[in-house]
Design an enzyme around this catalytic site. Structure first.
Site, PDB file in Angstrom:
ATOM      1  N   GLY A 180       0.910  -1.121   0.090  1.00 39.63           N
ATOM      2  CA  GLY A 180       0.131   0.098  -0.143  1.00 39.63           C
ATOM      3  C   GLY A 180       0.958   1.273   0.008  1.00 39.63           C
ATOM      4  N   ILE A 181       0.260   2.245   0.671  1.00 36.53           N
ATOM      5  CA  ILE A 181       0.938   3.636   0.939  1.00 36.53           C
ATOM      6  C   ILE A 181       1.411   3.791   2.346  1.00 36.53           C
ATOM      7  CG2 ILE A 181      -1.077   4.847   0.722  1.00 36.53           C
ATOM      8  CD1 ILE A 181       0.530   6.977  -0.694  1.00 36.53           C
ATOM      9  N   GLY A 182       2.505   4.338   2.560  1.00 36.06           N
ATOM     10  CA  GLY A 182       2.802   4.656   3.937  1.00 36.06           C
ATOM     11  C   GLY A 182       4.163   4.430   4.519  1.00 36.06           C
ATOM     12  N   ILE A 223       5.794   1.886   6.287  1.00 34.43           N
ATOM     13  CA  ILE A 223       6.239   0.595   6.177  1.00 34.43           C
ATOM     14  C   ILE A 223       6.191   0.120   4.773  1.00 34.43           C
ATOM     15  CG2 ILE A 223       5.536  -1.809   6.931  1.00 34.43           C
ATOM     16  CD1 ILE A 223       4.467  -0.716   9.623  1.00 34.43           C
ATOM     17  N   GLU A 242      -3.489  -3.606  -5.252  1.00 29.37           N
ATOM     18  CA  GLU A 242      -4.695  -2.626  -5.692  1.00 29.37           C
ATOM     19  C   GLU A 242      -4.305  -1.383  -5.852  1.00 29.37           C
ATOM     20  OE1 GLU A 242      -6.173  -1.693  -1.029  1.00 29.37           O
ATOM     21  OE2 GLU A 242      -6.440  -3.858  -1.840  1.00 29.37           O
ATOM     22  N   GLY A 267      -8.690  -3.883   0.743  1.00 30.49           N
ATOM     23  CA  GLY A 267      -8.388  -5.110   0.201  1.00 30.49           C
ATOM     24  C   GLY A 267      -7.481  -6.313   1.043  1.00 30.49           C
TER      25      GLY A 267
END
Length: 644
Positions: free
Chosen positions: A215-217, A219, A238, A336
């Site tokens: 994802g985003i962030g 980590i 996703e 997701g």
């Protein structure tokens, strides 16, 4: 005829387009960076025209003024995912949250179980065939366009054209206007040491040739930063952000082994910086498709060694994952996560990973807890969870008992909370209650944690250090990919005098040693030392122990390349093997040494452990006694046996 002339009868302004929307309808707003902000601004400006209208969307990057209390009679928001811009309204009851798997939303829209009457979208200008492109968000937007009775579009020349399923005919748009507006940007957050350590722990689970979902962030960005030595990676996710660009340009992401959409990054939406938007624009390397395709667990399971990296807010000692709420307060959404966890679980060689910081609020709250907070929802069930990663290690929970799960998760919790977690696990009878007279306190808990961490954490056998001459060395387990190089290394030294004295292993045995370690890590451990200076992957040393179950002592062997002797590599190898053997309850290590081999004998004596040697047929039989793991605290151990 220009496209403006061709579709002139549908051309309008943002203000006039909003007047076309009837009262009391369900209004969909495009996702993320594709939110048509001029239309949102006009919705609020003309709020008096609306009554009991419903606004639905995924996460958007705008300010969401329609959820303000003063518009309560005009609009009510239904969130498929709770972003920061609508969280307060959800908490105060002025907006609703719909928990739903992202893969299912498009079909729910098409079936009108989640009705969409009006779709407010943003798109590119049409191409010469009359098709516009949905740009950076296809996800559930395509289903909304296909289902809505009224489609209003902001045609934005700044929207990137992205290959895939996002092309729709201009004919399906009922009203449009042109307004160039830069897409909202989300800059990567600076990485701290904790995020980087989590990234390292996750990265070592990723094999060359694997397919990634992230994802985003902080980590996800930290994981991507640690993949610069990986090869032939693919992406089926996703969403993604700027971090993938560096790996593509560095040659780490090639998508060579992608089984669906080969040679392409497959996704459904993206947001990040202008660099990202410019990079994906008309770039054939990227292909975007709806969420019911990208997030379909069956599609995910068909990818090559799918690695799904997701996060959480809390995890209990049985492995239940809470990701959408803090106690009874909804915070984000299912998104997701479950789609990819289940898809990766079904994928041959797949690895679903939950990666979290061990603590919150400046180390005052543990994210690994005995029980989830009251009211917290389970997003990923204990039956679905596989790997859990924190900055303190990796817990492998797949197929594990509740006892093994509790021990493994306590082992990767912040040290300040491990004692509490073990006590809670005993109270709930997840792990046995100590018998009367059994060793207690820190020593016993440390022993339990150490043994569990090694059993569950593949990184327990990794150690990186700098040699005296500045070269860098990584100690790690021997793997299948190392067999050819390890054979060449061993064969090159078979005539070396140290080999005959220190080792009793042939190159033909190496594949069997890898298999034994994989199936019985307590009984057979083989590690290699690798030169990692300036990207090198040269093997420079090898060490092993093999357990004799009759005596609970293990046979020890070490081999260091002549060009690398005098750099303390042998000491690091010996310390690693002794530490792991003790963690597994091995009683001692045995080896042979010749009288003239003073360097090896000094190495053994320098461990600081009880040692006996008997001269037999011109060689010393050396036995090293390891302290029982429940007898000494870390402070009482020789330095070499303390956890690294």
């Amino acid at each position: 005829m220009t496209w403006q002339q061709r579709y002139a009868n549908k051309r309008t302004t943002a203000a006039d387009a909003i007047t076309l929307i009837p009262r009391g309808h369900d209004i969909f707003i495009s996702s993320g960076a594709a939110e048509p902000e001029p239309l949102v601004e006009q919705l609020v400006a003309q709020a008096d025209r609306f009554e009991r209208s419903v606004i639905v969307h995924l996460l958007t990057l705008g300010s969401a003024p329609y959820v303000e209390a003063k518009y309560g009679a005009n609009f009510r928001h239904k969130a498929f995912f709770i972003g920061p811009n609508v969280r307060k309204a959800v908490h105060e009851g002025r907006a609703d949250y719909t928990p739903v798997f992202l893969s299912q939303i498009p079909q729910l829209i098409r079936s009108r179980r989640m009705p969409v009457d009006v779709a407010l979208i943003q798109c590119t200008p049409p191409d010469r065939s009359g098709y516009v492109n949905l740009g950076v968000s296809v996800d559930i937007v395509l289903a909304a366009v296909q289902s809505a009775r009224l489609v209003i579009a902001q045609v934005n020349p700044d929207m990137p054209v992205i290959h895939g399923s996002g092309f729709i005919p201009m004919d399906v748009i009922d009203a449009w206007f042109v307004e160039a507006r830069a897409l909202p940007e989300v800059a990567p957050a600076p990485l701290d040491d904790t995020a980087r350590q989590i990234g390292r722990n996750v990265a070592r689970l990723v094999e060359d040739g694997a397919t990634l979902q992230m994802g985003i962030g902080q980590i996800p960005d930290a994981v991507l930063e640690q993949l610069h030595n990986h090869r032939e990676l693919g992406v089926w996710t996703e969403m993604f952000s700027d971090g993938v660009i560096d790996l593509i340009e560095n040659g780490n992401i090639t998508n060579r082994y992608c089984r669906t959409n080969p040679d392409r990054v497959s996704s459904s939406f993206t947001f990040g910086t202008k660099r990202l938007y410019d990079y994906v624009d008309n770039n054939p390397l990227f292909t975007f498709h709806p969420s019911d395709r990208i997030n379909d667990p069956l599609m995910i399971s068909r990818q090559e060694r799918m690695v799904a990296i997701n996060s959480a807010l809390q995890i209990d000692l049985t492995g239940q994952v809470c990701a959408d709420s803090i106690g009874g307060r909804f915070y984000s959404g299912i998104g997701g996560q479950v789609d990819f966890v289940r898809g990766a679980s079904m994928c041959p060689g797949g690895k679903p990973i939950i990666a979290i910081r061990a603590t919150a609020k400046n180390d005052t709250i543990s994210r690994i807890v005995p029980l989830l907070d009251h009211g917290a929802g389970v997003v990923t069930s204990r039956g679905d969870v596989h790997y859990v990663v924190t900055e303190f290690g990796v817990a492998d929970l797949k197929g594990r008992s509740v006892r093994a799960r509790a021990l493994a998760l306590a082992g990767i919790a912040h040290p300040d909370f491990r004692g509490e977690l073990l006590a809670a696990a005993r109270q709930r009878r997840y792990i046995p209650v100590r018998a009367s007279g059994e060793a207690g306190g820190d020593s016993h808990d440390d022993a339990v944690i150490e043994a569990s961490r090694f059993e569950n954490d593949p990184g327990a056998l990794e150690q990186q250090f700098d040699c005296f001459d500045g070269r860098k060395v990584l100690i790690r387990p021997l793997g299948d990919d190392d067999i050819e190089a390890a054979r060449a290394f061993v064969d090159s030294l078979v005539r070396d005098e140290n080999f005959r004295r220190w080792m009793s292993i042939s190159s033909e045995e190496l594949p069997e040693r890898v298999r034994l370690f994989r199936e019985a890590p307590r009984d057979a451990v083989t590690v290699v030392a690798e030169n990692t200076t300036e990207g090198s992957t040269e093997l420079v040393a090898l060490g092993y122990y093999m357990l004799d179950k009759a005596t609970e002592h293990a046979e020890l062997g070490l081999l260091v390349s002549p060009a690398w002797r005098g750099q303390l590599i042998g000491s690091h190898l010996l310390g690693m093997l002794a530490r792991v053997a003790r963690q597994h309850g091995v009683l001692g290590l045995s080896t042979w040494a010749a009288p003239e081999d003073g360097a090896y004998l000094r190495l053994l004596h320098n461990l600081g452990l009880p040692l006996t040697s008997v001269l037999r047929e011109g060689r010393y039989r050396v036995r090293i006694t390891l302290p029982r793991r429940d007898r000494l605290t870390h402070k009482g151990l020789p330095a070499v046996l303390r956890p690294s």
